[in-house]
Design a protein around this motif. Structure first.
Motif: not given
Lengths: 765, 765
Positions: A632, A635, A638, A646, A650, A681, A686, A688, A696, A698
Motif C-alpha cells: 500500500h 499510495y 496521496n 503515487t 505505481i 493498480s 487500490y 489501502v 486510493a 493512483g
C-alpha cells in the motif's frame, strides 16, 4: 420492453442469452500461464478451472525437503512443482499451489512412458535413468485450462485439461506393446521420507481405480481421495512397495501383490498400468479428487466429466475461463492485455474449491460436513491476500467472496481452537505467516454487503480470534499494547498487523452498531504507536521494560522483529491511519521525503539476503514489492499531499515488477495477491485499508476498461491520453462530477457508471 | 384366548410382558469371565454388552510384537490383553478379541493414577517405574458386563461396564491434588513401532475429547474413532509426543502443544488429564468408539449412554445379558451351570457389532455405508466358528445369524477381490487360516431359513469365492482335484476343507434348485479322496506328479501339508461324507478302532510342539480338542455303528477340556467356537456337517434344558438319570416318538417340543 406473451418473451430471452454469449470477447488468448514459472513467481503452467479443486500441472523435478538429513534449500524453488529453467518433466500431478512461498501437494503423479518399465523418476542430468523425459519449450503450450507438451524421450504428446474437480490427461502414444502409465504415490511437493502417512489403492475394474493419499506436511493431517478412469482398459497392472522391512505384514503375504492384485496399501507405493498402443493412439485419463471419500471422488468424476471427452472438457473449461475473464474487458496493447488477463487468471485460481459435487467436505473437526448454501473454499493465504485479492473479489467476485467468508466461518466453527483461519489448507490451519487477517476479509466483505450469513456471529468470531492470548504474543499485545521483543521474533510486525486487524474489527463493529466492541478495538488499533520510536522515526522492537531494542538496524529484517520486510518497509504499515503516522513522522513533507528515500535508496546485498521470496528485481530502491507488507506504501503519497508521486511510483512498479515473460514476476505471486495488486493498480485505484469503503486513486495503466458487475451494472473506466509517458492524473470525473480527493468509494463502483481519468505527462504538483 | 376388547387386551399384554420379565432367571450369576484368562484360553475378563462393539478390559502388560528386531513369542500370550498369571495392570482399553490365536486392537488405553505423573507403563517387576499398578485377584471381580479391580499402588478402585458402543469406566480415587487419567495412544495389543499409522486427538471442551487411532496391523488399514467424556471437568491436561525427530513439523511449532493445547496429532502420543479429587470421589469416563467418524462416536455416546450413570449402564447391560442367557435355561450343578453360562457368554461376544447407532459403517471399499435393514457385524473368525458357533446361532440367535450372513455379503460386495470373508476384521480381511468357510455359514443359514436377503445372490457369492483360482491353491485344486504339496504348505488341509465347503455350496444349490451348480460342487466335494492314501489309511500330501509325498509322518503337523492338526486328526475331516470315508478306511470296525487309537494314543512331545495354540491338557490321546479340525470327530462313532463311544468320548471331552477355572480352557476359545461346542454337546447333539439339517446325537451333560426360541416356541430337553457316571444313552424320545438313528433334525428343534434322553451307566453296545 413490454412483455408480449410467453413465446415471444422466451424467444427474446434465448436471443439475448445468445447475444450475451456472443458478446464475450475471446480473452483467454491473453492468458499466459507460463508467466511467473521462472525464478521467484512460483506459479504453475498446468490446467485448472476457475477456483478449481484440481490443479493438473507438470513437475520438472522431485526435490526432497530434506537431503542428507538436512533442510534442502532447493525444495523452495519447486513450490509449484514446475520450473521454467528445467529441461525434464517427471510427470503430471493433480494439486498445486499458485505462487506460494512454502508448499505441499503434488498428489497423484502420473507419467506415461514406453519401453522398459522404470518406476524411479531418474535424474535431470540422466533422464534415461528413470521415467522422466526431456522436453523443450518449443513443444510446450500453456493456456487457461489447457497445457500440452511433447515428451521427447518417449515421443508421447501429453495434454492436460480440468473441470473443477477432475483433471483430464490425454497421452498420445507411438506404436508400442510396452506403453505404460505410471501412478507414483511416493511423489509429492515438499516431499520427504515419512510425509506419506498412508496410501491406498483399489482397482475397481479394468479401467477404474480409486484410493487415497494421506500426508503429514504443511497440512498436518490431510487425506486426498481419488478416482481414476482410463479411456482404455489396461492389459495388466502392478505395483511396487518401497516400504522396506516391515515389522509385521500379516497374512496379506499369502498373495503376490506385485502383479494384477486389486488392493494395495502402504506408505511408499508406485503403480503402473500397461497398454498396447497404435501409432498416435490417445489414452485419456480422468482423475477426480475429493477430500471426503473414494465414493465422492467417483461421483465427482462421473458428474463433472463422466460423459465428456478431453476436447469437450477443454472447451467447457476454457469457456468458463472466458466468462470469468470477461468480468473486466480492457483495451490496451497486446502486452498490457497479456499482463492484465494473466493477472486475472492468477487471481481466479485461489482460494480453491473444497466441496464435492454433492456439497460434502471434511471439516477441521475431521468430520464430514455438507455445505448447504455455499461453496466451501480452502487455500487461503490470508497474510497475502487480505490486502488486494479479497478486496478485488468484493468488486468482481462478490458472491464467491461471500462464500469465502462462509468458509472462514466454517473453519472457525469446526476448529478446536475456535479461530478464524491464518492459512486455511485442506481442513488444516498450517499457521503460515502472522496477524489474524481473516478479520479484515470478514469485515471488508460484510461492510461491502457481500456476506449473506450472520454478521454478528462473524463479528464474534473476529473478536474471539483477536483475543487468543496464547497465539503469537496476543496476550502481551493486549496487556502492554506491544509485544516485548524478548518474547517474539516478529514482535514489531505482529503488533503492526494486529493493530490494523483491530481497526478492521472496529469498522465491522461500527457497521453493526456494536459500540462497545468498536471502542475496544479502535483503541487497540492505535497500538502501532507503541513500537514507533519518535527519536529515529522508525518502527522498532521494544523490550519488556519498555525500552527500545539496542543494536537496531532499519535495513535489516533478520532479528529485528519483522517478517518478510525490514523496518524501512514496515514503518509505513499503518494503513488504517496514515494521517496519524504522518504526524508522528514529522508532517507531510518529511513523510514524503522518507517515502522518496525508500524508493530511491540502495539496499545493500547483505540486507537484501534477509528479504525472503524475491529476486533482486523484486525491489525498487528499498521498496520491496515482491513481498506484501509495503503493497500500500506507494499510495501513501496521496495522504502526504503529493499524489503525483503515487501516480509515478505505481506506474513504475507496474512496469518494473510485472513482465509478460516466464521470469516476469519479481516475487511469489502469493496466491493471487501480486496479481490483484496489478489489476487494481492498473485500473487506477487500490484498497489501502480493506474494511474501509475507500480506494486510493493512483494512475490507470489501461486505456479503457468495463467492469461487468454481478449486480448487472457496469462500471466503465477510461484513461484519456494514457501512455507510458502520460502517467499523471490531471483530472478525474466520476459520472460527470470531479473527484478531487483522490478517493473512490466502493459504492461508486457498485452503483455503476463511468470514471474518466485525464492523463498527462506532467505532474500536477 | 378370545379377544375381549382393547383395554383389557392391553392390560393383559402389559401383564404378560411383566410376567415375562419376571420369568427371567438370574443367570448372569453363573457367568465367570475369568474362565479362560489363564494359559491358552485367550479370553478377557472385562466388560462387554452382547455382541458389543466395545470390549472394555484390563491389560496386564504391554508386550511388543517385536523385540530387538525379532518376533517376540511372548506377544502371543497377550492376545486378549490380560493374563491371569500377571500381577500388575497397565490400564483399560476399549477393544479386545475373545479367544483368538492372533491379535490386534487394545485401542485407547486408559489408566488412572495419583501422585507424580508418569507416562510410561513401567515394568512388571518394578511397577513404580511407570503408571501401572499391582493388583490381586482377591480384589478383583468379573461379571457379564461388569469388571472391578483395586489398583493397589494408587489405591484407586477401577470399575468397568459397557453398552454396545460405549465403554464406561468408573475410577474411585483417594483424596489427591495430583489425580490423573492417562490416555495412552501408543499402547495396543500385538503392538510394535510403526503400527500406529496416525493418531489424532481434539479436546472439544473441558470434559469431552474426540479423536482416532489408525493402525496397520492384522487389519492392514484400520481406523477407530473415539469420543470420551469425563463426568468431571479436568483442571488441566497435556500430552507428550514420542515421535522423535521429525523431518518437518510445520508451523504448529509456533505453539507449546504439550500443555492444555486442544488439538494434537502424530504417531506416538500419550495424553493425560489432571484432577483434584476428594476421598472416595468417583470420576466416570464414557468412551464411545465408531468405525466411521468422531461425530458418530459422539452420537453413539450420547444415544447409548448420554443420560445414564455407570450404575444404570451396568444394570441395563446386565439385564441384556440375562435376557440373552435366558434363551437356554438349564438345570444342573453350580459348576455345570457356571461352565454352561460362561460358555453362553463367550458365544455371545463375537462376532461384534460393526454399525454405529445411525446405521453407518466403513466398508472394505473404504467408503461409508448405511446398513438399512440389518446390524452389520465384524470379527468373523470363520475357520473356527463355522463349525459350531454359527450353527448354534441358527438355533438360538437366528435373526443375528441372518444379519451375520448379510454382513458377509456386504463384505463380499464391497471388497475389491469379490470374496466372502476368510477372517473379517474391521473392514479388512486379515486372511487368517484357510478354507472358504463363509460358504458353510451362508449355506447353513439359508437352508435353515434364517436369511432374509437374496439367496441366489448369496449362492453366486459362494461360487465366486470358491473359484478364486489365485487364492491358496484353488486353481490347482479345481484342475487336479488336489493341491500339489510343492505349491502349498497346507495342501492337504486346504483340499479337505475346500471339499467340505464345496459340499456346503452344493447343499445350498440343491436347496435353491440350482442343479448345475449342485452337480459341479458335489463333484468337487469328493476331492478329499485325492489326498487319501489307501495304502496307509491316512490323508497324505501329494505331489504334482500324482505320487504321495515320501517321508510322511501322520503324527507331525510341521511340513506335512496341514495347519493346526496332524494327519491323525485331519484324516477324519470328511464331515460331509463319513460313510464314504469309513468305506475307504476299511469299514466300520477298522474305522472305529482307528478312532479308538486316536483317543488313546500318546502324542510324543516333539509332535505336540507342532500343534499350536493349546496346552498339553488340550489333547486327549492324539485327539486335539484345543484346535478345531477334529471337533466333529468324536461324533463319528455314530457312523461306525458304535454310538456309545461317541457318548463316552463326548462326556470325557466335556469334563476334561472345560473347567470352571481361569485355566479351564485347554486351547483358545476361538471367538466362541470352543464354547459353542460345549453348549451343543452338553445339550446332547452336534452339527457334524453344517449345511445339513441333521445333528448327531451324543450324550447330554445337563439334567434339563429349555430352549426359548425366537419363533416363540420352546424346545425342552431332559436327560433322565444323567450323571457323571450315567453317560450312556439308553433311549431317546422326541415328542413321544423314539429316535433310533442318533440323528436330530433342525426342524425338530424349531418346531418346538420335548426331547427326552434316558441315561444309564451301561453302554448299549
Amino acid at each position: 420492453m413490454k412483455r408480449s406473451g410467453t413465446p415471444i418473451f422466451l424467444f427474446l430471452l434465448f436471443f439475448s442469452l445468445n447475444l450475451k454469449a456472443q458478446k464475450f470477447e475471446k480473452l483467454i488468448q491473453y492468458v499466459n500461464p507460463l508467466i511467473g514459472t521462472e525464478k521467484m513467481g512460483h506459479t504453475y503452467p498446468g490446467a485448472t478451472a476457475p477456483f478449481g479443486a484440481v490443479q493438473l500441472s507438470p513437475e520438472t523435478d522431485t526435490i526432497s525437503y530434506e537431503m542428507n538429513g538436512k533442510y534442502n534449500g532447493e525444495v523452495y524453488k519447486y513450490c509449484a512443482g514446475y520450473r521454467y529453467e528445467d529441461r525434464t518433466i517427471v510427470g503430471f500431478s493433480s494439486t498445486h499451489f499458485s505462487g506460494t512461498g512454502h508448499s505441499d501437494l503434488g498428489d497423484f503423479l502420473v507419467m506415461p512412458t514406453v519401453g522398459k518399465l522404470q518406476l524411479n523418476p531418474g535424474t535431470a542430468t540422466n533422464p534415461e535413468s528413470g521415467y522422466r523425459s526431456r522436453f523443450s519449450h518449443q513443444n510446450e503450450k500453456a493456456e487457461a485450462g489447457y497445457y500440452k507438451v511433447k515428451l521427447d524421450d518417449s515421443n508421447i504428446l501429453a495434454e492436460l485439461t480440468a473441470t473443477t474437480r477432475v483433471g483430464v490427461h490425454r497421452y498420445t502414444f507411438p506404436k508400442s506393446d510396452q506403453a505404460h502409465i505410471i501412478l507414483d504415490l511416493m511423489a509429492g511437493i515438499y516431499n520427504y521420507d515419512g510425509k506419506n502417512v498412508w496410501t491406498y489403492v483399489r482397482v475397481e475394474n479394468g479401467n477404474t481405480i480409486t484410493g487415497y493419499r494421506q500426508t503429514n506436511g504443511w497440512a498436518r493431517t490431510r487425506t486426498v481421495y481419488f478416482a481414476m478412469k482410463f479411456s482404455k482398459s489396461f492389459k495388466s497392472y502392478g505395483q511396487k512397495n518401497y516400504d522396506g522391512k516391515q515389522v509385521y505384514n500379516g497374512f496379506w503375504r499369502k498373495f503376490d501383490q506385485t502383479k494384477n492384485f486389486p488392493e494395495i496399501a502402504g506408505k511408499n507405493l508406485k503403480m503402473y498400468f500397461d497398454f498396447d498402443t497404435n501409432e498416435n493412439e490417445a489414452i485419456e485419463v480422468k482423475l477426480a479428487i475429493s477430500p471426503v471419500s473414494q465414493a465422492n471422488a467417483l461421483e465427482n468424476l462421473e458428474k463433472e466429466a463422466g460423459n465428456l471427452s478431453f476436447d469437450q472438457v477443454k472447451m467447457q473449461t476454457q469457456e468458463n475461463w472466458n466468462k470469468e475473464l470477461n468480468k473486466i474487458v480492457v483495451k490496451g496493447s497486446e502486452i498490457e492485455k497479456t499482463n492484465f488477463y494473466t493477472a486475472m487468471y492468477h487471481t481466479f485460481i485461489n482460494p480453491t474449491t473444497y466441496t464435492d459435487v454433492n456439497g460434502e467436505y471434511k471439516g477441521l473437526d475431521q468430520n464430514i460436513h455438507k455445505a448447504e448454501d455455499f461453496t466451501n473454499y480452502t487455500t487461503f493465504s490470508i497474510w497475502d491476500t487480505y490486502r488486494a485479492l479479497h478486496p478485488f473479489f468484493n468488486i468482481i467476485q462478490p458472491k464467491r467472496n461471500g462464500d469465502m467468508v462462509k468458509s472462514m466461518m466454517a473453519h472457525y466453527n469446526q476448529f478446536s481452537m475456535k479461530m478464524l483461519p491464518i492459512w486455511s489448507h485442506y481442513a488444516n490451519d498450517n499457521w503460515c505467516m502472522s496477524g489474524y487477517h481473516s478479520v479484515s476479509v470478514v469485515a471488508d466483505a460484510i461492510i461491502k454487503g457481500n456476506y449473506q450469513g450472520d454478521a454478528k456471529e462473524a463479528l464474534k468470531a473476529c473478536v474471539e480470534t483477536a483475543n487468543k492470548r496464547d497465539y503469537e504474543g496476543i496476550g502481551q499485545y493486549i496487556d502492554l499494547g506491544y509485544i516485548p521483543a524478548e518474547k517474539n521474533g516478529t514482535s514489531v510486525s505482529n503488533t503492526l498487523e494486529y493493530a490494523y486487524d483491530d481497526w478492521a474489527i472496529a469498522q465491522l463493529a461500527k457497521h453493526l452498531g456494536e459500540t462497545e466492541i468498536y471502542n475496544q478495538f479502535i483503541k487497540r488499533s492505535e497500538n502501532w504507536k507503541n513500537n514507533f520510536d519518535k527519536n529515529i522515526g522508525f518502527m522498532r522492537p521494544r523490550l519488556a521494560d519498555g525500552s527500545f531494542k539496542k543494536d537496531f538496524n532499519a535495513l535489516s529484517t533478520h532479528g529485528q522483529g519483522f517478517i518478510e520486510g525490514n523496518s524501512w518497509n514496515y514503518s509505513f504499515f499503518v494503513p488504517q491511519n496514515p494521517d496519524e503516522l504522518i504526524k508522528l513522522m514529522g508532517g507531510k513533507k518529511k513523510f514524503a521525503s522518507k517515502l522518496d528515500e525508500l524508493f530511491t535508496m540502495h539496499l545493500p546485498d547483505e540486507f537484501f539476503a534477509d528479504t525472503e521470496d524475491i529476486t533482486r528485481e523484486g525491489i525498487i530502491g528499498g521498496y520491496v514489492h515482491g513481498n506484501e507488507p509495503a503493497h500500500h506504501v506507494a499510495y501513501l503519497y496521496n495522504w502526504a499531499g503529493q499524489p503525483w508521486k503515487t501516480q509515478a511510483q505505481i506506474r513504475r512498479i507496474l512496469e518494473m515488477q510485472y513482465k509478460a515473460t516466464p521470469d516476469g514476476l519479481g516475487g511469489n505471486d502469493d496466491a493471487g495477491q501480486m496479481s490483484a495488486w496489478y489489476i487494481l493498480s492498473s485500473l487506477g485505484f487500490y484498497p489501502v485499508a480493506p474494511g474501509s469503503e475507500d480506494y486510493a486513486i493512483g494512475s490507470p495503466a489501461i486505456d479503457h476498461a468495463v467492469l461487468n458487475l454481478e449486480n448487472g451494472k457496469t462500471f466503465e473506466i477510461e484513461a484519456i491520453n494514457q501512455s507510458p509517458k502520460n502517467v499523471y492524473v490531471e483530472k478525474i470525473i466520476l459520472n460527470g462530477k470531479e473527484i478531487k480527493n483522490f478517493t473512490l468509494k466502493h459504492s461508486d463502483i457498485t452503483n455503476g457508471g463511468k470514471l474518466s481519468f485525464y492523463m498527462s505527462a506532467k505532474s500536477k504538483k
